[in-house]
Structure formats: C-alpha cells, structure tokens
Scaffold this motif. Structure first.
Motif, PDB file in Angstrom:
ATOM      1  N   SER A 116       0.810  -1.228   0.000  1.00 54.21           N
ATOM      2  CA  SER A 116       0.000   0.000   0.000  1.00 54.21           C
ATOM      3  C   SER A 116       0.838   1.271   0.000  1.00 54.21           C
ATOM      4  N   GLY A 117       2.114   1.158  -0.367  1.00 57.09           N
ATOM      5  CA  GLY A 117       2.932   2.356  -0.553  1.00 57.09           C
ATOM      6  C   GLY A 117       2.499   3.090  -1.806  1.00 57.09           C
ATOM      7  N   PHE A 118       3.012   4.328  -2.005  1.00 52.63           N
ATOM      8  CA  PHE A 118       2.590   5.090  -3.173  1.00 52.63           C
ATOM      9  C   PHE A 118       3.014   4.404  -4.466  1.00 52.63           C
ATOM     10  N   GLY A 119       4.033   3.567  -4.397  1.00 53.69           N
ATOM     11  CA  GLY A 119       4.443   2.821  -5.577  1.00 53.69           C
ATOM     12  C   GLY A 119       3.355   1.903  -6.100  1.00 53.69           C
ATOM     13  N   ALA A 120       2.469   1.440  -5.213  1.00 53.25           N
ATOM     14  CA  ALA A 120       1.359   0.592  -5.662  1.00 53.25           C
ATOM     15  C   ALA A 120       0.404   1.386  -6.538  1.00 53.25           C
ATOM     16  N   GLU A 121       0.133   2.632  -6.153  1.00 54.55           N
ATOM     17  CA  GLU A 121      -0.718   3.499  -6.973  1.00 54.55           C
ATOM     18  C   GLU A 121      -0.041   3.809  -8.305  1.00 54.55           C
ATOM     19  N   LEU A 122       1.254   4.099  -8.261  1.00 56.99           N
ATOM     20  CA  LEU A 122       1.980   4.369  -9.496  1.00 56.99           C
ATOM     21  C   LEU A 122       1.942   3.152 -10.418  1.00 56.99           C
ATOM     22  N   SER A 123       2.149   1.978  -9.845  1.00 51.28           N
ATOM     23  CA  SER A 123       2.134   0.754 -10.646  1.00 51.28           C
ATOM     24  C   SER A 123       0.774   0.542 -11.309  1.00 51.28           C
ATOM     25  N   ALA A 124      -0.293   0.786 -10.552  1.00 53.35           N
ATOM     26  CA  ALA A 124      -1.634   0.626 -11.119  1.00 53.35           C
ATOM     27  C   ALA A 124      -1.880   1.629 -12.242  1.00 53.35           C
TER      28      ALA A 124
END
Length: 350
Positions: free
Chosen positions: A293-301
């Motif tokens: 749930s880090g911001f990298g998860a949003e970026l990846s999505a």
C-alpha cells in the motif's frame, strides 16, 4: 522575473544552499511578502527548529508571526485549520512526520473537506511542513515515510522535494496555494545531495554538494515532474532521497535510464510518466516507504492502466520492507545499490 523552460519563475542572484537553507529562505521571503503568512510549531521560534529550518525567523519577523506551540500535534493542525478559515496562511511544522498521526483527524475531517463542505465559503490554505524518512538512525518514531496516507485523502496535496532548488520553489507555491498541502522534507538530504556511498551510514558519506538557488522569490508549479536524466533503456519513477540513490546506481551501472523526480505526488504529472514509458517500455519505481500500500502501488496501477500497450516487461518496485522501521539496520532497509541494481538487471533482461 523570468520563466524557465520548466515553467519555474526565477528572480535575482543565486548562491549555494542546502535544503535547510533553501527552506529557510522560502519561509523568510513569504513572511516578508505576505502579512497573512504565519509559522507555528514545536521549538520553531527561539530555537529555530530541531533541524534549524526556521532559524532566525522569529527574531526577524516577530513572535506573532513565528511562534512556538505546546507539544500537541492535534492542536497545531487544528489551530492552523482555523487560521486558514479566518484568512491567514499558516505554515505549521510537525517536528517529525512520525508525530503527525494525532493530527490526522484535523487534516482528514477538517482541512481536506473544508472547501467542499462550505461550498467554497471557507478554505484551508495551510502548508504542513515535516521532515520524513530515515538517514539519521532515529529509529521507529523518527524515521517513517507516511506519504501514501495523505495521497489517499481527497482535498490534500502532497509534495516532496529532492533538491534545494525545488524545495524553495515548491514551498513558495504550496504557501500560496489555496488548498491544504503536506510538504515532506527528506531529512537524509537536508544538508545537500550526496554522491557515492549510498549504502553506508551517514558518517561515511562523501561529496556533500549544495545547489545554486535563487536568493529571491520564484515558484515551481505543483503537478510537474522533473526529468533528471534522459534515457531509452527504462523509466525510473522516484521522489525525495531516492531520486539521488537511483541516479547514482544508474550512473555506476552505466544504464541509459530516464529518471523522473515526481516532486508532487498529488497532483501527479501522469502525462510525463506516460510520455517516458512510451519511449522506454520499462518502468521501475523506487521509494523508501514500506511496499504494501505504498505510493508505488498506486503508481504501478496507473502505469498498468495508462501504459499497458507500451510495457515490454513487468513493472518493478524497489521499496522499504514490510517491517517495523529498524534502528541499527536502517541502511539495509533503504533501497540501495544492490536491490536497485538487481531490479535494473531483471528489467533489462526481459
């Protein structure tokens, strides 16, 4: 006043500043330009802040413009919300990002929603400054990277500079913005971007460098990423300290990477990301916070949704571990040359 190709408004002579000095300069300028700007927080007045970002400002601008508060993060944020609704532009400092949690209700339930709830009759033009991340062996309560929490809240903007130049220009833009902003300052690079020893304790860092920063007023628009390096082999998305780490690893490995310093997580420059990945076809995301749930998860999505047909390999994330923040082992916790290098090798082999 001139405007650079990146849209930055630049004025006056420049001098070498580290990030602490650049932040102090931005606050000093805004206190002088706008009588509605006030600074508040623990030890920011006479003492000048635990990291000295507000040093000398109370003496110059007075105790009604720069003042100390009790040790009450909920109170600091709550007072700032009221100040903003009244018409001021408060800049509260939370001494460490780890301490911000008692003020979450004020930020989420009040500051972020005030404009909408009041049909724009009231706003909360406040900029919450706070040092975040590791690098000083501060342990679990002085080293967290909670940026993803705030990017989840509609109505809040989240800004993280990686250079002294950006820190000053972005902070001025945040203070002049009419919405509440979380301004996280990477304390690992407070004293200047470093080069070389990214995987060793601070006492062995070499080559601390400062940056040429305009002494006068200038702004960097929110929502615009900075292209650190041009490249064709892969795209690296990073912010804060990890921009410098990723850049150095790519340099040492001789990788032709295009590195984007996101600068603002909300609003996000998705157009710059799309443009870069359309060129490289590969994406690596690097951040210091925990992976889940880090911001990298949003970026990846977002990359998967917006750039799927350009991708030639799975997206790689290099992050902190999903563990409580380690004290003595923080240098192993950071994404560093080994883990970033392995991710690069994996991407380039696809």
């Amino acid at each position: 006043m001139t405007t650079s190709e990146a849209g930055d408004q630049v004025a006056g002579d420049t001098r070498e500043m580290n990030m602490i000095e650049a932040i102090n300069s931005a606050l000093d300028i805004m206190l002088g330009r706008d009588d509605d700007v006030v600074l508040l927080g623990e030890d920011i007045g006479y003492f000048g802040g635990v990291f000295r970002c507000t040093a000398g400002l109370q003496e110059k601008h007075g105790k009604t413009r720069v003042f100390d508060t009790p040790i009450s993060e909920c109170g600091i944020i709550g007072v700032a919300v009221g100040m903003g609704a009244y018409g001021l532009r408060p800049v509260p400092e939370i001494q460490f990002a780890d301490y911000i949690y008692p003020g979450l209700d004020q930020l989420i339930s009040e500051a972020a929603r005030l404009r909408y709830r009041s049909a724009a009759e009231f706003i909360a033009p406040m900029t919450v400054r706070s040092p975040f991340g590791g690098g000083i062996f501060g342990g679990q309560t002085h080293s967290q990277s909670p940026e993803a929490i705030f990017t989840h809240v509609s109505g809040l903007k989240t800004v993280i500079p990686a250079t002294p130049y950006d820190a000053k220009g972005l902070l001025i833009s945040c203070i002049e913005d009419n919405d509440p902003v979380i301004f996280f300052e990477p304390k690992r690079i407070y004293n200047g971007p470093f080069n070389g020893y990214y995987d060793r304790p601070a006492k062995t860092w070499k080559g601390f460098a400062e940056a040429q920063v305009p002494e006068g007023y200038y702004k960097i628009p929110l929502g615009k990423a900075r292209k650190v390096t041009e490249g064709d082999a892969l795209t690296v998305l990073a912010y804060g300290t990890m921009v410098h780490v990723a850049e150095e690893v790519c340099r040492q490995k001789g990788v032709d990477a295009e590195i984007l310093d996101l600068r603002t997580l909300v609003p996000l420059d998705i157009e710059a990301i799309e443009e870069s990945i359309a060129k490289t076809g590969k994406c690596m995301i690097v951040h210091e916070a925990t992976k889940t749930s880090g911001f990298g998860a949003e970026l990846s999505a977002l990359v998967q949704e917006r750039c799927f047909y350009h991708l030639e390999a799975p997206i790689e994330r290099v992050t902190g571990f999903d563990t409580p923040y380690p004290h003595s082992l923080e240098w192993a916790y950071f994404p560093g040359p080994v883990r970033i290098g392995e991710a690069i090798d994996k991407l380039l082999s696809e």
